[in-house]
Scaffold this motif. Structure first.
Motif, PDB file in Angstrom:
ATOM      1  N   LEU A 105       1.185  -1.041  -0.191  1.00  0.00           N
ATOM      2  CA  LEU A 105       0.052   0.173  -0.443  1.00  0.00           C
ATOM      3  C   LEU A 105       1.103   1.034   0.122  1.00  0.00           C
ATOM      4  N   TYR A 106       0.870   2.164  -0.357  1.00  0.00           N
ATOM      5  CA  TYR A 106       1.700   3.659  -1.175  1.00  0.00           C
ATOM      6  C   TYR A 106       0.683   4.557   0.040  1.00  0.00           C
ATOM      7  N   ASP A 107       1.768   5.285   0.364  1.00  0.00           N
ATOM      8  CA  ASP A 107       1.032   6.419   1.422  1.00  0.00           C
ATOM      9  C   ASP A 107       0.901   7.342   0.357  1.00  0.00           C
ATOM     10  N   THR A 108      -0.358   7.807   0.746  1.00  0.00           N
ATOM     11  CA  THR A 108      -0.147   8.777  -0.576  1.00  0.00           C
ATOM     12  C   THR A 108      -0.278  10.352   0.425  1.00  0.00           C
ATOM     13  N   GLY A 109      -0.160  10.296   1.790  1.00  0.00           N
ATOM     14  CA  GLY A 109      -0.277  11.314   2.957  1.00  0.00           C
ATOM     15  C   GLY A 109      -1.884  11.299   3.408  1.00  0.00           C
ATOM     16  N   THR A 110      -1.571  13.105   4.214  1.00  0.00           N
ATOM     17  CA  THR A 110      -3.380  12.450   4.454  1.00  0.00           C
ATOM     18  C   THR A 110      -3.814  13.979   4.589  1.00  0.00           C
ATOM     19  N   VAL A 111      -5.034  13.956   4.409  1.00  0.00           N
ATOM     20  CA  VAL A 111      -5.903  15.093   3.979  1.00  0.00           C
ATOM     21  C   VAL A 111      -6.082  16.067   4.920  1.00  0.00           C
ATOM     22  N   LEU A 112      -5.902  17.269   4.299  1.00  0.00           N
ATOM     23  CA  LEU A 112      -6.052  18.259   5.110  1.00  0.00           C
ATOM     24  C   LEU A 112      -7.361  19.334   4.748  1.00  0.00           C
ATOM     25  N   ARG A 113      -7.958  19.475   5.617  1.00  0.00           N
ATOM     26  CA  ARG A 113      -9.043  20.141   5.704  1.00  0.00           C
ATOM     27  C   ARG A 113      -9.258  21.333   6.057  1.00  0.00           C
ATOM     28  N   HIS A 114      -9.934  22.502   4.950  1.00  0.00           N
ATOM     29  CA  HIS A 114      -9.869  23.820   5.762  1.00  0.00           C
ATOM     30  C   HIS A 114     -10.510  24.460   6.638  1.00  0.00           C
ATOM     31  N   THR A 115      -9.979  24.660   7.722  1.00  0.00           N
ATOM     32  CA  THR A 115     -10.216  25.407   8.478  1.00  0.00           C
ATOM     33  C   THR A 115     -10.292  27.005   8.653  1.00  0.00           C
ATOM     34  N   GLU A 116     -11.503  27.611   9.071  1.00  0.00           N
ATOM     35  CA  GLU A 116     -11.712  28.611   8.707  1.00  0.00           C
ATOM     36  C   GLU A 116     -11.204  29.697  10.615  1.00  0.00           C
ATOM     37  N   PRO A 117     -10.461  30.609  11.209  1.00  0.00           N
ATOM     38  CA  PRO A 117      -9.298  30.997  11.673  1.00  0.00           C
ATOM     39  C   PRO A 117     -11.326  31.220  12.593  1.00  0.00           C
ATOM     40  N   GLU A 118     -10.555  31.802  13.767  1.00  0.00           N
ATOM     41  CA  GLU A 118     -11.309  31.913  14.709  1.00  0.00           C
ATOM     42  C   GLU A 118     -11.027  33.820  14.841  1.00  0.00           C
ATOM     43  N   TYR A 119     -12.645  34.448  15.085  1.00  0.00           N
ATOM     44  CA  TYR A 119     -11.753  35.817  14.832  1.00  0.00           C
ATOM     45  C   TYR A 119     -13.304  36.709  15.411  1.00  0.00           C
ATOM     46  N   LEU A 120     -12.968  37.651  16.307  1.00  0.00           N
ATOM     47  CA  LEU A 120     -14.427  38.560  16.504  1.00  0.00           C
ATOM     48  C   LEU A 120     -14.559  39.131  15.265  1.00  0.00           C
ATOM     49  N   PRO A 121     -15.856  39.457  14.954  1.00  0.00           N
ATOM     50  CA  PRO A 121     -16.545  39.772  13.728  1.00  0.00           C
ATOM     51  C   PRO A 121     -16.175  41.469  13.857  1.00  0.00           C
ATOM     52  N   GLU A 122     -16.270  42.325  13.446  1.00  0.00           N
ATOM     53  CA  GLU A 122     -15.890  43.559  13.238  1.00  0.00           C
ATOM     54  C   GLU A 122     -17.429  43.904  13.854  1.00  0.00           C
ATOM     55  N   ASP A 123     -18.247  43.352  13.713  1.00  0.00           N
ATOM     56  CA  ASP A 123     -19.686  44.168  13.988  1.00  0.00           C
ATOM     57  C   ASP A 123     -19.894  43.892  15.768  1.00  0.00           C
ATOM     58  N   ILE A 124     -19.393  42.702  16.064  1.00  0.00           N
ATOM     59  CA  ILE A 124     -18.948  42.919  17.761  1.00  0.00           C
ATOM     60  C   ILE A 124     -18.152  43.502  18.276  1.00  0.00           C
ATOM     61  N   CYS A 125     -16.542  44.179  17.334  1.00  0.00           N
ATOM     62  CA  CYS A 125     -15.757  45.315  18.395  1.00  0.00           C
ATOM     63  C   CYS A 125     -16.963  46.892  18.396  1.00  0.00           C
ATOM     64  N   LYS A 126     -17.183  46.721  17.264  1.00  0.00           N
ATOM     65  CA  LYS A 126     -17.886  47.913  17.179  1.00  0.00           C
ATOM     66  C   LYS A 126     -18.581  48.280  18.394  1.00  0.00           C
ATOM     67  N   ILE A 127     -19.486  47.271  18.820  1.00  0.00           N
ATOM     68  CA  ILE A 127     -20.920  47.342  19.380  1.00  0.00           C
ATOM     69  C   ILE A 127     -20.125  47.520  20.584  1.00  0.00           C
ATOM     70  N   VAL A 128     -19.417  46.627  20.847  1.00  0.00           N
ATOM     71  CA  VAL A 128     -18.355  46.333  22.194  1.00  0.00           C
ATOM     72  C   VAL A 128     -18.344  47.917  22.640  1.00  0.00           C
ATOM     73  N   SER A 129     -17.054  48.575  21.178  1.00  0.00           N
ATOM     74  CA  SER A 129     -16.718  49.893  21.715  1.00  0.00           C
ATOM     75  C   SER A 129     -18.166  50.864  22.549  1.00  0.00           C
ATOM     76  N   LEU A 130     -19.069  50.512  21.481  1.00  0.00           N
ATOM     77  CA  LEU A 130     -19.784  52.008  21.116  1.00  0.00           C
ATOM     78  C   LEU A 130     -20.670  51.671  22.582  1.00  0.00           C
ATOM     79  N   PHE A 131     -20.703  50.207  23.758  1.00  0.00           N
ATOM     80  CA  PHE A 131     -21.445  50.145  24.585  1.00  0.00           C
ATOM     81  C   PHE A 131     -20.440  50.562  25.604  1.00  0.00           C
ATOM     82  N   ILE A 132     -19.270  50.564  25.835  1.00  0.00           N
ATOM     83  CA  ILE A 132     -18.116  51.067  26.589  1.00  0.00           C
ATOM     84  C   ILE A 132     -18.606  52.728  26.643  1.00  0.00           C
ATOM     85  N   THR A 133     -18.317  52.896  25.849  1.00  0.00           N
ATOM     86  CA  THR A 133     -18.111  54.631  25.584  1.00  0.00           C
ATOM     87  C   THR A 133     -19.384  55.207  26.300  1.00  0.00           C
ATOM     88  N   MET A 134     -20.395  54.281  25.654  1.00  0.00           N
ATOM     89  CA  MET A 134     -21.673  55.365  26.465  1.00  0.00           C
ATOM     90  C   MET A 134     -21.713  54.743  27.893  1.00  0.00           C
TER      91      MET A 134
END
Length: 171
Positions: A105-134
């Motif tokens: 059996l030939y080793d053909t390597g392993t499959v890599l699946r694309h995963t999205e990086p985890e991040y905080l959306p821009e809207d949430i950043c704006k809402i949090v900063s607006l809330f703290i400002t208020m």
């Protein structure tokens, strides 16, 4: 209508500065294009380059094996024997009860699946900063009201025989 006594605008500008600072901090650290996302993508790049080199090594081995199978008669004969072929001058003896030989059996390597990086959306950043400002603005406003710097009472004007008296501070 509130009467403002010695209102300091710098306090209120400071709360806006705090909100902006929090927005920038959130965006730069855990935002979509922030440091956390860049580190994650850098790790994926290293993993992909490692897997690419492994697959390249497998490809090189298979290319050598293919060249040997196409050109070397001894290699061709050895693979033919693995596939239970015999030449004209060989005798075949069958033995029962043994397991068949395992194929390679030939080793053909392993499959890599694309995963999205985890991040905080821009809207949430704006809402949090607006809330703290208020929140900061509200706290500073309530502080000024409790200290008497902002009042909501209408002051009565002092009158002397029909002439209004203005109370100005002396310089």
């Amino acid at each position: 209508m509130p009467i403002v006594k010695q209102m300091k605008c710098t306090k209120y500008l400071f709360s806006i500065f705090i909100g902006t600072l929090i927005y920038v901090t959130l965006s730069v650290t855990i935002g979509q294009n922030g440091l956390h996302g860049c580190n994650y993508l850098e790790q994926q790049k290293i993993l992909l380059s490692k897997r690419t080199s492994e697959i390249q090594n497998i490809n090189n081995e298979l290319s050598l094996e293919l060249a040997a199978l196409q050109n070397d008669k001894a290699v061709i004969a050895a693979y033919a024997r693995k596939l239970d072929y015999v030449s004209d001058d060989e005798k075949l003896v069958k033995i029962t009860g043994l397991k068949p030989a395992q194929t390679t059996l030939y080793d053909t390597g392993t499959v890599l699946r694309h995963t999205e990086p985890e991040y905080l959306p821009e809207d949430i950043c704006k809402i949090v900063s607006l809330f703290i400002t208020m929140l900061c603005l509200g706290v500073m406003f309530l502080f000024d009201v409790s200290n008497g710097k902002i009042t909501f009472k209408k002051e009565k004007q002092t009158m002397i025989k029909g002439i209004p008296v203005y109370d100005f501070k002396q310089i």
